[in-house]
Every structure is written in C-alpha cells, then in structure tokens.
Design an enzyme around this catalytic site. Structure first.
Site, PDB file in Angstrom:
ATOM      1  N   HIS A 239       0.839  -1.202   0.000  1.00  0.00           N
ATOM      2  CA  HIS A 239       0.000   0.000   0.000  1.00  0.00           C
ATOM      3  C   HIS A 239       0.872   1.249   0.000  1.00  0.00           C
ATOM      4  O   HIS A 239       2.085   1.158   0.155  1.00  0.00           O
ATOM      5  CB  HIS A 239      -1.001  -0.016   1.159  1.00  0.00           C
ATOM      6  CG  HIS A 239      -0.405   0.077   2.531  1.00  0.00           C
ATOM      7  ND1 HIS A 239       0.377  -0.909   3.079  1.00  0.00           N
ATOM      8  CD2 HIS A 239      -0.494   1.055   3.481  1.00  0.00           C
ATOM      9  CE1 HIS A 239       0.736  -0.551   4.306  1.00  0.00           C
ATOM     10  NE2 HIS A 239       0.233   0.635   4.571  1.00  0.00           N
TER      11      HIS A 239
ATOM     12  N   HIS B   5       1.402   3.927   1.866  1.00  0.00           N
ATOM     13  CA  HIS B   5       1.896   4.713   3.001  1.00  0.00           C
ATOM     14  C   HIS B   5       3.428   4.858   2.961  1.00  0.00           C
ATOM     15  O   HIS B   5       4.133   3.903   2.633  1.00  0.00           O
ATOM     16  CB  HIS B   5       1.447   4.080   4.329  1.00  0.00           C
ATOM     17  CG  HIS B   5       0.000   4.356   4.632  1.00  0.00           C
ATOM     18  ND1 HIS B   5      -0.743   3.594   5.510  1.00  0.00           N
ATOM     19  CD2 HIS B   5      -0.835   5.329   4.171  1.00  0.00           C
ATOM     20  CE1 HIS B   5      -1.974   4.091   5.572  1.00  0.00           C
ATOM     21  NE2 HIS B   5      -2.062   5.130   4.770  1.00  0.00           N
TER      22      HIS B   5
ATOM     23  N   ASP C 192       5.773   4.825   5.087  1.00  0.00           N
ATOM     24  CA  ASP C 192       6.625   3.885   5.829  1.00  0.00           C
ATOM     25  C   ASP C 192       6.678   2.513   5.157  1.00  0.00           C
ATOM     26  O   ASP C 192       7.323   1.593   5.660  1.00  0.00           O
ATOM     27  CB  ASP C 192       6.184   3.771   7.301  1.00  0.00           C
ATOM     28  CG  ASP C 192       4.796   3.208   7.482  1.00  0.00           C
ATOM     29  OD1 ASP C 192       3.898   3.574   6.695  1.00  0.00           O
ATOM     30  OD2 ASP C 192       4.589   2.393   8.405  1.00  0.00           O
ATOM     31  N   HIS C 193       6.014   2.384   4.000  1.00  0.00           N
ATOM     32  CA  HIS C 193       6.083   1.137   3.233  1.00  0.00           C
ATOM     33  C   HIS C 193       6.722   1.324   1.859  1.00  0.00           C
ATOM     34  O   HIS C 193       7.179   0.353   1.259  1.00  0.00           O
ATOM     35  CB  HIS C 193       4.687   0.516   3.089  1.00  0.00           C
ATOM     36  CG  HIS C 193       4.141   0.030   4.401  1.00  0.00           C
ATOM     37  ND1 HIS C 193       4.030  -1.306   4.721  1.00  0.00           N
ATOM     38  CD2 HIS C 193       3.743   0.709   5.496  1.00  0.00           C
ATOM     39  CE1 HIS C 193       3.568  -1.417   5.961  1.00  0.00           C
ATOM     40  NE2 HIS C 193       3.381  -0.210   6.459  1.00  0.00           N
TER      41      HIS C 193
ATOM     42  N   HIS D  84      -7.605  -0.709   5.461  1.00  0.00           N
ATOM     43  CA  HIS D  84      -6.558   0.183   5.982  1.00  0.00           C
ATOM     44  C   HIS D  84      -6.383   1.336   4.985  1.00  0.00           C
ATOM     45  O   HIS D  84      -6.402   2.510   5.357  1.00  0.00           O
ATOM     46  CB  HIS D  84      -5.275  -0.615   6.164  1.00  0.00           C
ATOM     47  CG  HIS D  84      -4.102   0.185   6.639  1.00  0.00           C
ATOM     48  ND1 HIS D  84      -4.025   0.741   7.885  1.00  0.00           N
ATOM     49  CD2 HIS D  84      -2.933   0.510   6.012  1.00  0.00           C
ATOM     50  CE1 HIS D  84      -2.866   1.381   8.008  1.00  0.00           C
ATOM     51  NE2 HIS D  84      -2.192   1.257   6.889  1.00  0.00           N
TER      52      HIS D  84
ATOM     53  N   ASP E 163      -0.351  -3.716   6.252  1.00  0.00           N
ATOM     54  CA  ASP E 163      -0.973  -3.212   7.481  1.00  0.00           C
ATOM     55  C   ASP E 163      -2.441  -3.602   7.592  1.00  0.00           C
ATOM     56  O   ASP E 163      -3.225  -2.905   8.233  1.00  0.00           O
ATOM     57  CB  ASP E 163      -0.859  -1.677   7.535  1.00  0.00           C
ATOM     58  CG  ASP E 163       0.564  -1.209   7.787  1.00  0.00           C
ATOM     59  OD1 ASP E 163       1.439  -2.066   8.016  1.00  0.00           O
ATOM     60  OD2 ASP E 163       0.789   0.014   7.752  1.00  0.00           O
TER      61      ASP E 163
ATOM     62  N   HIS F 166       4.282  -4.624  10.738  1.00  0.00           N
ATOM     63  CA  HIS F 166       4.752  -3.998  11.992  1.00  0.00           C
ATOM     64  C   HIS F 166       4.857  -5.015  13.129  1.00  0.00           C
ATOM     65  O   HIS F 166       4.130  -5.999  13.166  1.00  0.00           O
ATOM     66  CB  HIS F 166       3.774  -2.902  12.453  1.00  0.00           C
ATOM     67  CG  HIS F 166       3.764  -1.686  11.588  1.00  0.00           C
ATOM     68  ND1 HIS F 166       4.553  -0.581  11.832  1.00  0.00           N
ATOM     69  CD2 HIS F 166       3.056  -1.397  10.471  1.00  0.00           C
ATOM     70  CE1 HIS F 166       4.320   0.347  10.903  1.00  0.00           C
ATOM     71  NE2 HIS F 166       3.422  -0.128  10.070  1.00  0.00           N
TER      72      HIS F 166
HETATM   73 ZN   LIG Z   1      -0.081   1.685   6.453  1.00  0.00          ZN
END
Ligand SMILES: [Zn+2]
Length: 267
Positions: A62, A64, A66-67, A123, A140, A178
């Site tokens: 996805h 985001h 942090d990915h 998400h 996530d 995570h």
């Molecule tokens: Zn995420």
C-alpha cells in the site's frame, strides 16, 4: 514439485521504530532477493551489502510512506539494474513499474517466485496482499493478534478483507508490516480474558521479544485462535463487543466495527 511448493527463506529487516521490511530470497537465483514494503532504503542496503546480495524486485502492499519511502533510493542504489516495482493500482505510488489487481498472479520465473494478488481494502482502499509459497505478505491489514487502522475503508470492507485472509490455508505464514504483537495481545486479552491460546501466545511473545527477535511470522491457524478481529463470529467476542457498545450488535461486520473503534481508544 511445482514452484508454489517451494518453501521461502525470508529475512526481517527492521525499519523506523517497529516496521518490518521482508527480504525474500530467490529459491532459483542465489544471491538475489525481493524486498516487500521497503519504507527505508538504508537498512535494506546494509543487509544486502552484508550478505553480498542484490535486489531483484520490490513488492508493495500500500501507498503509506513507511512502506514505500525507500523505493526511489533503492532503485538509484541498484544503478540501472532492471528492478520491477509491483504494487496496487494507485497513483499515489509513483515508482510502480507494474500495477496488479485482485486475483492477478505475480510471476517472477527467473527468481522461482509466484504470488497471487489479493485486494484487501480497509486500511487503505487500494491495499493488496501477496500470497504464495505458503506465505502471506499482508502489509498493514492483518497484524498478529490485531489488524490495521481503517484510514480509508469501512468496517464492512475491512471485515470482508480479513475474512478473505482467514480463508487461506491455516498453515499460511503471516508476514505483517509492523511489530505490534505484544500490544495487540493486551487488547485481545481484554476482549477475551479467558482465551487460553492468547494467554499462551502472550508468554511466548514476551520471551521472543525479550531476546530481541521478531514475533513474526505468525500463522493463520494461530491468528484464528488469538486474533479478535478474525473472531467476530465467536460468542465470547460478540458478548464483549456488545458489552462495550452497550447494545445488541447485528452480525460480524458490526462486531468488527465496534472492536476496531474500541482498539483505537485503547491504551
Ligand atoms: Zn499503512
């Protein structure tokens, strides 16, 4: 033996405070790896350099940061080597070389790897998972003993996405984005205080984390026993959600919605 039966060797690379970037070793091309959700480049580069390995492809679940935040730098670091970047059809990911959709196969024959794309909105609306070789890379959406926050989807969508994952073979190894397992278990045991599988799992997670090791991968069989978000049809979970909501709830999606909102405010 078909390539689908090949057991994968997967390494966890830590990023930020609690993210995992998963490095899948190619079963066919020694020294080449596929990175899943590289939110940061530096720890991946360090791991590649330490093992004398090269990046062959990138899978993204996805959009985001942090990915996906490390993708551009990893491509620069690869100095022009042809690296596919495969992820969801979402204009917010500008580094993609190939967008994949629900049910589509991601075939990487040179690497001996093959995954099925699962569309799992909730998400984020375009969130996908990669499933193959008995492993699930679910970003996530599903965490061990928990699930992601609903930033874009509805409870009905997210619950359907989790049900889709729950229907995969029980021995599927679950690689989440995570390390949230210990905190998730505190909530899971608040919802189901007498869930003995969750109590036992809490003990083993404490030992593993105290030794500095990841609690992941999990398995779907374990998640079905301990994860309240996969248990919205279980009487004990329904009772707990109805107690928290102070009213009768109409079906698993509504139970899911109450649990997710409860968890959002849980400390
Ligand atoms: Zn995420």
């Amino acid at each position: 033996m078909s390539i689908h039966d090949t057991h994968l060797t997967v390494r966890a690379v830590r990023a930020f405070s609690d993210n995992y970037i998963w490095l899948i070793e190619s079963p066919r091309r020694p020294g080449f790896v596929v990175a899943v959700d590289p939110g940061e480049a530096a720890p991946v580069v360090a791991e590649l350099d330490a093992g004398g390995a090269s990046l062959a492809a990138i899978l993204l679940t996805h959009h985001h940061p942090d990915h996906i935040g490390g993708v551009a730098e990893l491509l620069r670091h690869a100095a022009g080597a042809p690296i596919q970047v495969i992820g969801p059809d979402d204009p917010r990911i500008t580094t993609l070389t190939r967008a994949v959709h629900d049910g589509e196969r991601v075939e990487l024959p040179d690497l001996g790897l093959s995954f099925e794309t699962l569309q799992i909105p909730g998400h984020t609306l375009s969130h996908i998972a990669f499933w193959g070789h008995g492993a699930l890379f679910c970003g996530d959406t599903l965490f061990s003993a928990g699930c992601g926050r609903m930033f874009e989807g509805t409870p009905t969508q997210m619950n359907a996405s989790l049900n889709k994952l729950r229907a995969l073979p029980p021995d599927t190894r679950v690689y989440c984005g995570h390390e949230y397992t210990a905190a998730n278990l505190r909530f899971a045991l608040t919802v189901e205080p007498s869930n003995t599988a969750a109590l036992e799992y809490q003990g083993s997670v404490q030992r593993v984390r105290a030794a500095g090791e990841p609690s992941l991968p999990s398995t779907l069989a374990l998640e079905i026993q301990v994860n309240p978000f996969l248990r919205c049809d279980q009487p004990a979970v329904v009772r707990s959600a109805e107690w928290h909501a102070g009213k009768r709830l109409d079906g698993p999606a509504e139970v899911f919605g109450v649990l997710r909102a409860w968890k959002d405010g849980f400390r």
